[in-house]
Design a protein around this motif. Structure first.
Motif, PDB file in Angstrom:
ATOM      1  N   ASN B  60       0.848  -1.187   0.000  1.00 54.48           N
ATOM      2  CA  ASN B  60       0.000   0.000   0.000  1.00 54.48           C
ATOM      3  C   ASN B  60       0.882   1.236   0.000  1.00 54.48           C
ATOM      4  O   ASN B  60       2.103   1.133  -0.047  1.00 54.48           O
ATOM      5  N   LYS B  61       0.268   2.374   0.054  1.00 60.04           N
ATOM      6  CA  LYS B  61       1.005   3.636  -0.045  1.00 60.04           C
ATOM      7  C   LYS B  61       2.065   3.747   1.056  1.00 60.04           C
ATOM      8  O   LYS B  61       3.202   4.157   0.818  1.00 60.04           O
ATOM      9  N   ASP B  62       1.650   3.345   2.260  1.00 55.62           N
ATOM     10  CA  ASP B  62       2.549   3.468   3.397  1.00 55.62           C
ATOM     11  C   ASP B  62       3.804   2.621   3.197  1.00 55.62           C
ATOM     12  O   ASP B  62       4.927   3.062   3.445  1.00 55.62           O
ATOM     13  N   ILE B  63       3.605   1.394   2.725  1.00 53.53           N
ATOM     14  CA  ILE B  63       4.742   0.493   2.508  1.00 53.53           C
ATOM     15  C   ILE B  63       5.658   1.032   1.416  1.00 53.53           C
ATOM     16  O   ILE B  63       6.883   1.035   1.553  1.00 53.53           O
ATOM     17  N   ASP B  65       6.060   4.143   0.569  1.00 49.41           N
ATOM     18  CA  ASP B  65       6.774   5.308   1.103  1.00 49.41           C
ATOM     19  C   ASP B  65       7.941   4.881   1.989  1.00 49.41           C
ATOM     20  O   ASP B  65       9.028   5.436   1.921  1.00 49.41           O
ATOM     21  N   LYS B  66       7.679   3.891   2.840  1.00 50.11           N
ATOM     22  CA  LYS B  66       8.753   3.397   3.711  1.00 50.11           C
ATOM     23  C   LYS B  66       9.896   2.829   2.890  1.00 50.11           C
ATOM     24  O   LYS B  66      11.071   3.039   3.201  1.00 50.11           O
ATOM     25  N   LYS B  69      11.931   5.469   1.385  1.00 46.65           N
ATOM     26  CA  LYS B  69      12.699   6.180   2.406  1.00 46.65           C
ATOM     27  C   LYS B  69      13.979   5.415   2.771  1.00 46.65           C
ATOM     28  O   LYS B  69      15.044   6.007   2.866  1.00 46.65           O
ATOM     29  N   GLY B  84      10.132  -1.770   2.141  1.00 51.48           N
ATOM     30  CA  GLY B  84       8.971  -1.242   2.845  1.00 51.48           C
ATOM     31  C   GLY B  84       8.248  -2.321   3.623  1.00 51.48           C
ATOM     32  O   GLY B  84       7.858  -2.105   4.779  1.00 51.48           O
ATOM     33  N   SER B  88       7.772  -2.495   7.692  1.00 48.31           N
ATOM     34  CA  SER B  88       6.456  -2.447   8.312  1.00 48.31           C
ATOM     35  C   SER B  88       6.279  -3.515   9.384  1.00 48.31           C
ATOM     36  O   SER B  88       5.413  -3.388  10.240  1.00 48.31           O
TER      37      SER B  88
END
Lengths: 365, 321
Positions: B60-63, B65-66, B69, B84, B88
């Motif tokens: 997902n978006k969060d993964i 982004d991580k 990063k 990511g 998580s």
């Protein structure tokens, strides 16, 4: 049959010696330049790596001079280099050049018989007997070892020389003289002469120059055009550089690897960070970084072409080494779009940083 | 002496840490890279060993982004996403499975990034728990067991249990079927590329669903067998030494020459070294057979992708009528 081959640093000296001694017709492509890169990137696929594009440029320029056979080495490692021959054959065929390719691959993948057949193809135009052919090969190996030694010595002494620029002058002169020779034997004599000359360069014992190790992908560190002559630039700054990956190192590595005797020190040093052979020269890159730290170097510069798979892995690991050992490492990624000004600024900034860390900003004066 | 031996083995048995290890071990499995392909193997193996499984959520978006990063900039999108996934779940488990897949077939490799994956992750993500480091050579079961032996030891000391878990895992994996085969629809495309681009619906923006909505059937490489692959690749000057290069080249070549599909969609992540070679080979091989190369990276805009797919499908329709 007129053989040509892609450029890779000083390999063309050894190739010239070999073909001269064998009596085979050959074409040395013009030294890699912006022109060859432009031709190469015009015809090659968009995402393929920089060495491929430069090699295509080399071939095209050699074809203009009448070459009809290409000699390259292959590999069956996980790096893209192993697929070059196939892609380049297709590409040159599409452009209407019908070239013969001689690909030297590892016997494990193509069989010993096939390897001997391909090697035999190189010397088909030669009238000499086997002993003389073998001697020619030995001379070529000697040449590549000597020229690499001369170059390494000049680059290292550049930081210590009493008269600024002397080493560089000798190196340039040596290359100019060596390429004029017509046989392996005379080339060896010339190289030995210049090696002596380098040994007599007056040294300023009080100097404590900055020492930088050049590490990274083998083609881009060896071929000076692809890294925008970084070693010459550092030489001008009065910095000692060391680079372990050379054509002679590659040869030695190739001969020793079946016995598993190759690069024992690299294997030992890289064990903590990358214990496996992952293809390309990623493990060498990690090992050299650790070695450079232990040998008292001030920093290391990693160079690789954009998208190089093994070096991306080592780029991920290098910051950890840098942090663990408090050892500055800079990464430069090169491709056909690399602008020289930005590149030089980064190198200068890195050198400034090293000077300040040494508390000796006058080290180059 | 006997007593000493007894004490020593006794100690091993009652070691608190070991006991903890066997009862409460939490094993994290990131849902990145080749997870879809080898999910039954890893799930069964660690479940049979008695570990609690922590599986990261779907991408997902969060993964993403991580991953962007932590991961090194030059890496390709799937590798970033894998970072990511690891990030998580790293705080929730004692051991993270980072498969270092070296070989799936004899004398063939996968991408070099797979071989150095554990090192990449450990160097890039701070405060990592223990990870699996042992390389996976899956060319034969004996070699694969080498991995199971070493990795199993990180979870339990019971050797027979490892053996049993391994056998169950291999059996489950053998029953695992994946892939699409809509050969009977009127309009169909061959969907080619690395499995982690085809089966991760977040990365490819639901490509398969979009195609089905447009009434296009999808065929993937799983339906052609090894013999055909060998036959197709033997036409090359040099045998491809990457497993996925071999699969994709043989599949597209077979699909195009036999007219099984109307067109080929090759989905590839930006800066993928293997795809840069394979796409070149495929283009050279199939001539003017319809081919759409979809590049995905972390910035891909969905609208642009839609337009390209629709235009391609329109073209196929016009060609076939």
């Amino acid at each position: 049959m007129k053989i040509t081959f892609p450029h890779m640093g000083n390999v063309y000296f050894a190739a010239k010696a070999l073909f001269d001694d064998l009596g085979v017709e050959y074409v040395i492509p013009p030294l890699t330049s912006k022109g060859s890169l432009e031709i190469g990137s015009l015809h090659s696929g968009e995402e393929i790596c920089l060495p491929f594009k430069i090699m295509i440029g080399n071939y095209m320029q050699a074809i203009e001079q009448g070459a009809d056979t290409v000699l390259i080495t292959g590999s069956c490692g996980p790096c893209r280099f192993g697929e070059y021959c196939e892609l380049q054959m297709n590409l040159l065929n599409n452009l209407g050049h019908n070239l013969d390719f001689i690909v030297i691959d590892s016997p494990g993948d193509i069989g010993v018989k096939e390897l001997i057949r391909r090697l035999g193809k190189i010397s088909t135009g030669s009238e000499y007997n086997r002993l003389q052919k073998f001697k020619a090969l030995l001379n070529a190996v000697k040449v590549v070892n000597l020229i690499d030694e001369v170059e390494a010595k000049a680059r290292y002494l550049a930081g210590f020389e009493a008269n600024r620029g002397q080493c560089k002058k000798i190196l340039i002169e040596c290359k100019q003289e060596a390429i004029k020779c017509n046989s392996g034997k005379s080339m060896i004599e010339i190289l030995n002469h210049y090696l002596d000359k380098l040994n007599q360069v007056p040294i300023d014992q009080r100097k404590e120059p900055i020492k930088i190790a050049i590490i990274g992908e083998i083609y881009t560190v060896i071929e000076p055009f692809s890294n925008l002559y970084i070693e010459d630039k550092l030489m001008d700054y009065g910095i000692s550089t060391k680079r372990m990956l050379t054509p002679s190192w590659w040869l030695k590595n190739l001969v020793l690897s079946p016995m598993n005797m190759n690069q024992l020190d690299i294997k030992k040093k890289s064990k903590e960070y990358l214990p496996m052979m992952i293809g390309g020269h990623a493990r060498e890159c990690i090992g050299e970084a650790v070695l450079a730290y232990e040998e008292g170097f001030d920093g290391a510069i990693q160079i690789f072409p954009m998208g190089c798979m093994p070096e991306i892995v080592s780029k991920a690991i290098l910051p950890k080494i840098s942090k663990d050992k408090d050892f500055p490492i800079m990464t430069l990624v090169v491709d056909e779009m690399t602008g020289e000004a930005g590149y030089v600024t980064r190198i200068e900034a890195f050198v400034d940083l090293l000077e300040r860390r040494k508390d000796n900003v006058l080290s180059r004066c | 002496m006997f007593l000493a031996y007894f004490l020593q083995t006794g100690q091993e048995y009652f070691n608190v840490a070991n006991l903890y290890k066997e009862v409460f071990m939490k094993v994290g499995i990131p849902k990145g890279l080749l997870y879809e392909n080898y999910q039954p193997f890893f799930h069964t193996f660690f479940e049979e060993l008695g570990a609690e499984l922590i599986v990261s959520p779907d991408t997902n978006k969060d993964i993403l982004d991580k991953g962007v990063k932590y991961c090194v900039d030059e890496a390709c999108l799937p590798v970033k996403v894998f970072h990511g996934h690891v990030a998580s779940i790293k705080d929730k488990c004692d051991l993270i499975v980072i498969p270092r897949i070296m070989q799936l077939r004899k004398r063939e490799f996968i991408c070099p990034k797979f071989c150095g994956l554990p090192e990449m992750v450990i160097s890039s993500i701070p405060e990592m728990p223990d990870t699996t480091l042992e390389p996976i050579y899956a060319a034969s079961n004996e070699k694969l067991f080498q991995w199971a032996k070493v990795t199993g030891k990180q979870v339990t000391n019971n050797r027979s249990r490892i053996q049993k878990a391994f056998e169950a895992a291999v059996e489950n994996q053998a029953n695992h079927k994946m892939g699409f085969d809509d050969r009977d629809t009127k309009l169909k495309v061959a969907l080619s590329g690395h499995p982690y681009n085809i089966y991760d619906n977040y990365l490819n923006m639901n490509l398969i669903r979009k195609l089905k909505k447009l009434g296009v059937g999808v065929v993937t490489e799983e339906f052609i067998d090894d013999e055909i692959k060998d036959r197709e690749t033997s036409k090359l000057y040099k045998k491809p030494f990457w497993s996925f290069a071999r699969n994709n080249y043989a599949f597209t070549s077979h699909a195009a020459s036999k007219g099984i599909v109307n067109g080929i969609i090759y989905i590839s992540s930006f800066a993928c070294g293997i795809d840069s070679v394979v796409i070149d080979l495929v283009q050279h091989n199939i001539g003017d057979f319809p081919l759409l190369v979809l590049k995905i990276d972390e910035h891909t805009g969905e609208a642009g992708l839609d337009t390209r797919i629709e235009a391609f499908v329109d073209m196929l329709e016009r060609r076939s009528s």
